[in-house]
Motif scaffolding. Structure first.
Motif, PDB file in Angstrom:
ATOM      1  N   UNK A 353     -13.881  -5.322 -15.490  1.00  0.00           N
ATOM      2  CA  UNK A 353     -14.602  -4.481 -16.806  1.00  0.00           C
ATOM      3  C   UNK A 353     -14.911  -5.433 -17.728  1.00  0.00           C
ATOM      4  N   UNK A 354     -15.148  -6.631 -17.319  1.00  0.00           N
ATOM      5  CA  UNK A 354     -15.658  -7.502 -18.451  1.00  0.00           C
ATOM      6  C   UNK A 354     -14.735  -7.838 -19.832  1.00  0.00           C
ATOM      7  N   UNK A 355     -13.364  -7.476 -19.522  1.00  0.00           N
ATOM      8  CA  UNK A 355     -12.611  -7.629 -20.675  1.00  0.00           C
ATOM      9  C   UNK A 355     -12.075  -9.019 -20.848  1.00  0.00           C
ATOM     10  N   UNK A 356     -11.482  -9.431 -21.973  1.00  0.00           N
ATOM     11  CA  UNK A 356     -11.057 -10.856 -22.113  1.00  0.00           C
ATOM     12  C   UNK A 356      -9.720 -10.816 -23.086  1.00  0.00           C
ATOM     13  N   UNK A 357      -8.964 -11.811 -23.191  1.00  0.00           N
ATOM     14  CA  UNK A 357      -7.824 -12.014 -24.110  1.00  0.00           C
ATOM     15  C   UNK A 357      -8.068 -11.808 -25.720  1.00  0.00           C
ATOM     16  N   UNK A 358      -9.463 -11.739 -25.885  1.00  0.00           N
ATOM     17  CA  UNK A 358      -9.750 -11.463 -27.187  1.00  0.00           C
ATOM     18  C   UNK A 358      -9.654  -9.817 -27.462  1.00  0.00           C
ATOM     19  N   UNK A 368     -15.678  -0.263 -24.752  1.00  0.00           N
ATOM     20  CA  UNK A 368     -16.447   0.634 -23.662  1.00  0.00           C
ATOM     21  C   UNK A 368     -15.576   1.160 -22.604  1.00  0.00           C
ATOM     22  N   UNK A 369     -14.540   0.581 -22.286  1.00  0.00           N
ATOM     23  CA  UNK A 369     -13.429   1.108 -21.322  1.00  0.00           C
ATOM     24  C   UNK A 369     -12.831   2.506 -21.877  1.00  0.00           C
ATOM     25  N   UNK A 370     -12.889   2.842 -23.115  1.00  0.00           N
ATOM     26  CA  UNK A 370     -12.099   4.247 -23.466  1.00  0.00           C
ATOM     27  C   UNK A 370     -13.231   5.333 -23.068  1.00  0.00           C
ATOM     28  N   UNK A 371     -14.610   5.228 -22.582  1.00  0.00           N
ATOM     29  CA  UNK A 371     -15.266   6.110 -22.130  1.00  0.00           C
ATOM     30  C   UNK A 371     -16.163   5.810 -20.946  1.00  0.00           C
ATOM     31  N   UNK A 372     -15.904   4.600 -20.564  1.00  0.00           N
ATOM     32  CA  UNK A 372     -16.574   4.175 -19.257  1.00  0.00           C
ATOM     33  C   UNK A 372     -15.604   3.376 -18.261  1.00  0.00           C
ATOM     34  N   UNK A 398     -21.491   3.271 -12.333  1.00  0.00           N
ATOM     35  CA  UNK A 398     -22.467   2.590 -12.045  1.00  0.00           C
ATOM     36  C   UNK A 398     -22.295   1.284 -12.697  1.00  0.00           C
ATOM     37  N   UNK A 399     -21.892   0.176 -12.137  1.00  0.00           N
ATOM     38  CA  UNK A 399     -21.645  -1.020 -12.699  1.00  0.00           C
ATOM     39  C   UNK A 399     -23.172  -1.902 -13.074  1.00  0.00           C
TER      40      UNK A 399
END
Length: 636
Positions: A353-358, A368-372, A398-399
């Motif tokens: 999901x393209x997240x990071x420690x930040x 964006x994870x909250x709705x996708x 649809x990534x």
């Protein structure tokens, strides 16, 4: 039930109050201690944990019967006369037992404790009960009647195992016969007598179909390892005959034997006395207790040195270990705090999901994870309010253009001991491969439908052709020349059929050779299973045993013909079923699953051991799970 000491009932009068905190012992007598040491070394009976006052009185009584005054002379007498041991043991340990002894306590157990105990068990979950110090079996069969009334006889036969133990082989032999005189059954209600006992030669015999669920065996509470994974443990009017140190050791073993929330049922003359609380009272008046959760300093004081040594393992920095285990999980996972703040993100979630420690510390709504790929905040709030796990199936994301991923999302509330919400765990299981496989199957199904339609059309054409041929035959019958021509054609067809028959014979020979090769392969595979020293168990999708090699026979003491075809959870052989069941079920549902675990177990010799178990999924040709494989070996 009856009061037993180290598996046998004591003849001494039961006190009317609680156990004393300390033993009132006479001055130490080294010569008497030599007698106890001789009994332990020569016959394996350890009486050193008994209270000395009563024990010395019984030994002196036996010495007076044989005309001996000095303890050293009595040791010499024991060495010369082997039969004297039996007479001495019968003097020290006298069976006192009966059905439904202390009826009020049994009534409370039947009406209140047993229903709560059974509520947590499914239709396939085993119910394990231990009657410690069973004497001639009345207590064990009382338990059988109570549980059969609560479950029904069919479920009782399928789920219940009652382990009844004693050190008296003669009493155990009596108990195994399950045969009693009318006087013994005076305390059994008439309706239960009729339902559970059959009259044979003037005696009353317990029902054979239910008798198979009661397992008798020798066990010394002071020396032998306890039976594990017990739901209900009865040891009534036994502890009061031991000194305080021995009581603590036995209670520690009982705590180890019981499952979480397991129940301990003591006699009315007993009370738990200890500086560490390992049991909580359910009904103090009737001496019914529940196993307390383990904590620092809880069980170490009570478990024997051997058990403590086996279970003390240095696990290193736990916080760092948990952090790395969570981060390395192959499934994307995000943990949200009770205030909807991102608390934890593992590496798989960062990658997908393209997240990071930040992002740790940011509100969920800002990501964006909250709705996708799906609106998560509503599900998170629902899990928090309802305090139950949610599963969201077939979520498509649809990534990137031309790349679709499918997820099954699990939203689990994290609840503390006080039923407070710590946060919510969100797990994203990637089911893209399964979804694509489903799409491929649907496409193949459409292709088959199209082929079926074409086959139907061809069949109709063949029927039309057959009608035309029939008309032609009728025309050919009008002339002799045409009949001759038809005869020649039939002869030609006969030759073709003969050729076809030869080809079929060739194919049959090839199939016979193939069958022989398959037999050789099966023998080869059987030799592999037989040669493996590790225990190998192969299960089908219903968790029934397909293969049970010689290593499994040596490890668990169950023969192959006894195990194959049986449900794994019905094999009572010391297997750590409670720990293996979720692992096996995951292997049956996930074709890519494989795990390596170390578990406590009891081997075929009845000894507590640690096993290494490797569990993996057994896959069919199409990649779907068709069973599971368990490979087990005992660790040194």
């Amino acid at each position: 039930m009856g009061a037993r000491s180290c598996g046998r009932y004591s003849p001494f009068r039961e006190p009317s109050n609680f156990l004393p905190v300390t033993d009132h012992l006479p001055a130490p007598d080294d010569e008497f201690e030599d007698v106890l040491q001789h009994l332990k070394e020569s016959r394996g009976f350890d009486f050193t944990g008994y209270k000395r006052t009563s024990l010395m009185r019984r030994v002196r009584h036996r010495m007076a019967q044989v005309g001996i005054e000095a303890y050293p002379d009595y040791i010499d007498h024991l060495q010369v006369n082997a039969d004297e041991f039996d007479a001495l043991f019968n003097t020290i340990l006298i069976n006192v037992t009966g059905f439904f002894r202390d009826p009020e306590a049994w009534e409370h157990l039947r009406e209140h404790v047993v229903p709560q105990l059974l509520d947590g068990h499914g239709l396939e979950d085993p119910v394990r009960v231990w009657s410690a110090g069973c004497a001639s079996g009345e207590e064990a069969y009382t338990l059988a009647m109570v549980l059969a009334e609560a479950l029904g006889t069919d479920r009782f036969r399928q789920q219940v195992k009652i382990y009844a133990t004693d050190v008296d082989d003669e009493a155990l032999a009596h108990a195994r016969h399950a045969s009693y005189v009318e006087r013994d059954l005076q305390s059994v209600p008439p309706e239960l007598q009729t339902k559970y006992f059959e009259q044979q030669n003037g005696r009353y015999v317990f029902r054979k179909d239910l008798r198979r669920s009661v397992i008798f065996g020798r066990n010394d509470l002071v020396q032998d390892a306890p039976i594990s994974r017990i739901d209900l443990l009865l040891c009534r009017n036994t502890l009061m005959y031991f000194n305080q140190e021995t009581q603590a050791k036995i209670l520690g073993r009982f705590h180890f034997a019981l499952v979480p929330q397991g129940v301990l049922f003591l006699g009315k003359a007993e009370m738990l006395l200890s500086h560490s609380r390992i049991f909580d009272p359910i009904d103090l008046k009737r001496r019914i207790f529940r196993k307390a959760p383990s904590g620092p300093g809880t069980t170490t004081h009570f478990v024997t040195q051997a058990f403590a040594h086996d279970r003390r393992v240095e696990v290193g920095p736990l916080d760092q270990l948990r952090e790395h285990a969570f981060s390395a999980s192959p499934v994307a996972q995000v943990v949200v705090s009770a205030e909807d703040i991102i608390a934890l993100v593992n590496k798989q979630a960062e990658t997908v999901f393209g997240l990071s420690a930040k992002d740790v510390g940011r509100p969920l709504r800002d990501l964006d994870l909250s709705y996708r790929p799906v609106e998560l905040r509503g599900y998170v709030e629902q899990a928090r309010v309802e305090r139950k796990s949610l599963r969201i199936k077939e979520v498509e994301w649809q990534r990137s253009p031309g790349e679709s991923l499918w997820f099954e999302i699990h939203v689990n509330p994290l609840i503390d001991h006080d039923n407070g919400i710590l946060g919510v765990s969100i797990v994203f299981r990637d089911v893209t491969s399964a979804r694509r496989l489903l799409d491929d199957l649907e496409y193949a199904n459409r292709q088959l439908e199209s082929a079926y339609e074409e086959l139907q059309s061809t069949n109709e054409e063949l029927e039309t052709t057959n009608e035309e041929l029939q008309s032609t035959v009728e025309e050919l019958e009008t002339t002799n020349e045409e009949l001759q021509s038809t005869n020649e054609e039939l002869e030609t067809m006969n030759e073709e059929l003969q050729s076809t028959n030869d080809e079929l014979q060739t194919i049959n020979d090839a199939l016979r050779d193939r069958s022989s090769e398959l037999d050789q392969v099966n023998e080869f595979l059987e030799s592999i299973l037989t040669s493996l020293r590790a225990g190998v168990i192969v299960l089908d999708l219903e968790m029934r045993v397909l293969a049970w090699n010689r290593g499994a026979e040596e490890l668990w003491g169950v023969r192959r013909d006894e195990a194959e075809g049986e449900h794994l959870l019905n094999i009572d052989a010391g297997l750590p079923l409670a720990e293996l069941r979720p692992v096996v079920r995951q292997a049956l549902s996930d074709p890519a699953f494989m795990t390596d675990v170390r578990l406590p177990a009891v081997n075929r010799r009845g000894r507590a051991v640690t096993i290494r178990a490797v569990c993996s999924s057994l896959r069919a040709n199409d990649g779907s799970p068709s069973g599971a494989i368990l490979v087990m070996e005992q660790l040194p």
